[in-house]
Design a protein around this motif. Structure first.
Motif, PDB file in Angstrom:
ATOM      1  N   CYS A  36       0.850  -1.195   0.000  1.00 14.97           N
ATOM      2  CA  CYS A  36       0.000   0.000   0.000  1.00 14.97           C
ATOM      3  C   CYS A  36       0.885   1.244   0.000  1.00 14.97           C
ATOM      4  O   CYS A  36       1.724   1.414   0.894  1.00 14.97           O
ATOM      5  N   ILE A  37       0.724   2.129  -0.985  1.00  8.30           N
ATOM      6  CA  ILE A  37       1.452   3.406  -1.054  1.00  8.30           C
ATOM      7  C   ILE A  37       0.424   4.518  -0.862  1.00  8.30           C
ATOM      8  O   ILE A  37      -0.543   4.611  -1.630  1.00  8.30           O
TER       9      ILE A  37
ATOM     10  N   MET B  17       3.864   2.137   2.770  1.00  7.77           N
ATOM     11  CA  MET B  17       4.718   3.326   2.837  1.00  7.77           C
ATOM     12  C   MET B  17       3.819   4.549   2.787  1.00  7.77           C
ATOM     13  O   MET B  17       2.985   4.690   1.886  1.00  7.77           O
ATOM     14  N   ALA B  18       3.976   5.413   3.793  1.00  3.53           N
ATOM     15  CA  ALA B  18       3.143   6.616   3.886  1.00  3.53           C
ATOM     16  C   ALA B  18       4.009   7.863   3.734  1.00  3.53           C
ATOM     17  O   ALA B  18       5.119   7.940   4.266  1.00  3.53           O
TER      18      ALA B  18
ATOM     19  N   MET C 205       6.901   8.429  -4.925  1.00  5.79           N
ATOM     20  CA  MET C 205       5.824   7.460  -4.720  1.00  5.79           C
ATOM     21  C   MET C 205       5.817   6.432  -5.847  1.00  5.79           C
ATOM     22  O   MET C 205       5.507   5.246  -5.626  1.00  5.79           O
ATOM     23  N   ASP C 206       6.168   6.859  -7.055  1.00  8.25           N
ATOM     24  CA  ASP C 206       6.230   5.939  -8.191  1.00  8.25           C
ATOM     25  C   ASP C 206       7.348   4.914  -7.992  1.00  8.25           C
ATOM     26  O   ASP C 206       7.177   3.724  -8.261  1.00  8.25           O
TER      27      ASP C 206
ATOM     28  N   ALA D 267       8.507   4.003  -5.086  1.00  7.53           N
ATOM     29  CA  ALA D 267       8.057   3.134  -4.003  1.00  7.53           C
ATOM     30  C   ALA D 267       7.165   2.019  -4.534  1.00  7.53           C
ATOM     31  O   ALA D 267       7.283   0.853  -4.132  1.00  7.53           O
ATOM     32  N   SER D 268       6.274   2.358  -5.464  1.00 13.96           N
ATOM     33  CA  SER D 268       5.341   1.368  -6.013  1.00 13.96           C
ATOM     34  C   SER D 268       6.064   0.331  -6.875  1.00 13.96           C
ATOM     35  O   SER D 268       5.795  -0.874  -6.774  1.00 13.96           O
ATOM     36  N   LYS D 269       7.018   0.782  -7.709  1.00 15.07           N
ATOM     37  CA  LYS D 269       7.754  -0.139  -8.577  1.00 15.07           C
ATOM     38  C   LYS D 269       8.615  -1.094  -7.757  1.00 15.07           C
ATOM     39  O   LYS D 269       8.692  -2.291  -8.039  1.00 15.07           O
ATOM     40  N   PHE D 270       9.286  -0.553  -6.707  1.00 15.12           N
ATOM     41  CA  PHE D 270      10.117  -1.390  -5.838  1.00 15.12           C
ATOM     42  C   PHE D 270       9.261  -2.454  -5.156  1.00 15.12           C
ATOM     43  O   PHE D 270       9.622  -3.634  -5.104  1.00 15.12           O
TER      44      PHE D 270
END
Length: 640
Positions: free
Chosen positions: A535-536, A564-565, A628-629, A631-634
């Protein structure tokens, strides 16, 4: 052996304490009975004396405890080692002899030297007495140097110099003209002194002292600072920047003005006092007397003067009192002085026989001070002659009357205003007050009023603006030269604002956590329903790291998803980030790797990694979407 010695020490201490407690009052009663007739103050202040002695005994007891602990620690620190150096404890293990620098115990802890020696001997140690004496002399020399630095360079006439003047037939200086204001005074040069020798003439010396037959300059004494001004004559001008009195000889210290010619002993000169400067000093001196009176009125008859300094810019007064003076008492003291100023009371001065003057009811004198005979009496409110004729009159208790050789204003109205700026302790049972008068008092009052207005204005603010204003006001008030009672009031007002700030921050923190958790759980529910393992989310709580962390923890708890917030602050362009991963055996390393990748575009760094949680702060929130992008890809690649 050591254990037995310690038990013996404790037993001896207990026995001594019991004996002292049992006999203290009895011994004090004997002292009062034997010496009370000679020193009536013993009977008058018996209870107060008992309190002070008890406090001193308790204080010394605490000193002993600290010193003993320090001694034991110092001995343990050198067991089995050899240390050299004067500022240390030195041990020679082969001889089982330790040279202890007892000076530290004495200087820092007030620990008696003989007790240190006794304790050392019981442990087979020796005390370096010679080293102690050397350290003691060094400390004294430092103190002398400090005093000289504070006092500044000045010419001093010692006993030998005074003897030379007497042998040469030079009479002591007639300084009675110091009480005549705004008039130049004619005199004659009787001696010229360099600090080491007397000269018949002088020219161009930077620092030199001149003794006159008579003078209108006030020499520093009785707590009042010296006059400044000039001595002028056919030789030119001599700047007087210090005036001292030695054995009745008034020494005018200073330097020649540019273009001055040779000054000769016997020259006729004119004394020109800087009366503008004295006009600033005199109100402070008279208000020192009024302050002394007010202190006794408010605090009690135990108050005695312990020192004073009267300067052009302020007055300082030291007095006996066993505890801090409460702000309300300071307010009363200040009010009494200001009321006397408002009442425009005449100030009288006159000489009287010492014995007759001492009989005046309520007259104040500094304990231990030796006064001349006849002595000068200064009274605020009644003529000295009237008081001498009716010395026992109870009315004299309601006014200020003191022995004093200083220069004063003629009416209390000339002080204009009085502001008591501070009150503090400077020694056991000794307090110090600093106050100002005339224009400086009005400045202090105006500043206090201005700060009060700032507080009123701050009350209208909220949030971070209020917090900033409160912090600013606190520092301003602490540094402000304003009446002490008003300062206490303002601090109390600011304290209320601080409470408001704390309550608002608590409320904001609670709201931030609630909003962050709500937003994060909603996004996590949606991600979980779509089968995602992470969840991002961006939460709008500024730089509240606690709220951001709580959002992540709640997602981990409820959904078991990696989370990750992010949250940003537009004003500072900063961002805070918190990451969390479920326990998969390598969670700490994984969460740190995830966070570090995200912090790169945000120009920040992270830390933590405990229990699968890590957090960081970045300095460029404008690249939040990019972070944030990442974070999502990782998470898509590594967080399954």
């Amino acid at each position: 052996m050591s254990s037995q010695r310690e038990e013996r020490e404790e037993l001896q201490a207990d026995l001594i304490e019991e004996e002292e407690l049992g006999s203290r009052e009895e011994k004090q009663g004997v002292v009062v009975g034997v010496m009370g007739d000679v020193f009536p103050e013993l009977r008058q202040y018996e209870c107060k004396i008992q309190e002070i002695i008890a406090e001193e005994e308790a204080s010394f007891g605490r000193t002993l405890v600290k010193g003993i602990e320090k001694f034991k620690k110092a001995v343990l620190d050198v067991q089995g080692s050899k240390i050299t150096g004067q500022a240390s404890l030195m041990a020679d293990v082969t001889q089982f002899s330790v040279v202890l620098e007892a000076f530290i115990l004495w200087d820092t802890y007030g620990f008696p030297m003989d007790l240190t020696q006794l304790m050392a001997e019981e442990r087979g140690l020796t005390v370096d007495v010679e080293g102690f004496n050397i350290a003691m002399e060094e400390a004294r020399e430092k103190a002398r140097s400090a005093r000289s630095k504070i006092a500044g360079h000045s010419i001093v006439m010692d006993a030998d110099a005074i003897s030379v003047l007497h042998k040469n037939g030079v009479g002591t200086t007639d300084d009675s003209y110091k009480y005549i204001w705004h008039q130049d005074h004619e005199s004659v040069v009787k001696a010229i002194y360099t600090g080491t020798e007397f000269l018949d003439s002088a020219l161009d010396q930077v620092d030199i002292g001149i003794v006159l037959e008579s003078t209108s300059f006030y020499a520093e004494q009785g707590g009042q600072i010296y006059d400044t001004g000039s001595i002028e004559g056919s030789f030119g001008s001599f700047h007087v920047n210090n005036v001292q009195v030695y054995g009745g000889f008034v020494l005018h210290i200073g330097s020649f003005a540019e273009g001055a010619k040779t000054l000769m002993a016997g020259d006729k000169v004119t004394c020109k006092v800087d009366y503008d400067r004295r006009t600033l000093i005199a109100p402070n001196h008279t208000c020192t007397h009024m302050l002394n009176f007010a202190l006794r009125e408010v605090l009690g008859n135990h108050v005695d003067q312990k020192g004073s300094i009267v300067l052009p810019e302020k007055l300082r007064f030291d007095f006996s009192h066993g505890k801090p003076v409460h702000p309300e008492e300071l307010r009363k003291i200040e009010s009494i002085v200001n009321q006397q100023i408002k009442d425009e009371i005449e100030v009288y001065a006159g000489e009287a026989a010492l014995a007759a003057a001492k009989r005046i009811n309520g007259l104040r004198a500094v304990f231990g001070e030796i006064y001349p005979d006849p002595v000068r009496v200064v009274s605020i409110g009644h003529k000295v002659d009237d008081m001498l004729q009716d010395a026992d009159n109870q009315e004299w208790l309601s006014i200020s009357t003191e022995f004093c050789g200083g220069t004063h204003i003629s009416n209390t109205r000339d002080a204009k205003a009085f502001a008591l700026l501070s009150e503090e302790g400077i020694a056991k049972g000794i307090r110090r007050i600093i106050a100002v008068t005339t224009a400086r008092a009005f400045e202090a009052l105006d500043l206090a009023s201005s700060l009060a207005s700032e507080i009123d204005e701050a009350c209208k603010s909220e949030g971070s603006l209020l917090e900033k204003k409160v912090a600013s006001l606190k520092s301003k008030i602490d540094a402000a030269a304003i009446p002490a009672a008003k300062k206490a009031d303002l601090r109390a007002d600011v304290s209320q604002l601080e409470d408001r700030v704390r309550k608002a921050k608590r409320k904001t923190a609670e709201e931030n956590i609630m909003n962050a958790v709500k937003t994060a759980t909603e996004v996590a529910n949606a991600a979980s329903s779509r089968g995602k393992t992470f969840c991002i989310v961006q939460v709008d709580v500024g730089l509240d790291t606690s709220a951001v962390r709580e959002a992540v923890l709640k997602v981990l708890e409820l959904q078991g998803l990696a989370a990750m917030a992010f949250s940003t602050d537009a004003e500072s362009n900063k961002a805070v980030v918190c990451a969390g991963v479920p326990d998969n055996g390598s969670k700490d390393g994984l969460v740190i790797e995830w966070l570090n990748e995200v912090m790169k575009p945000l120009k920040g760094k992270g830390g933590g990694g405990n229990n699968g949680i890590a957090q960081g702060q970045g300095n460029d929130s404008s690249r939040l979407e990019e972070a944030m992008d990442i974070a999502s890809k990782f998470a898509s690649l590594k967080l399954h």
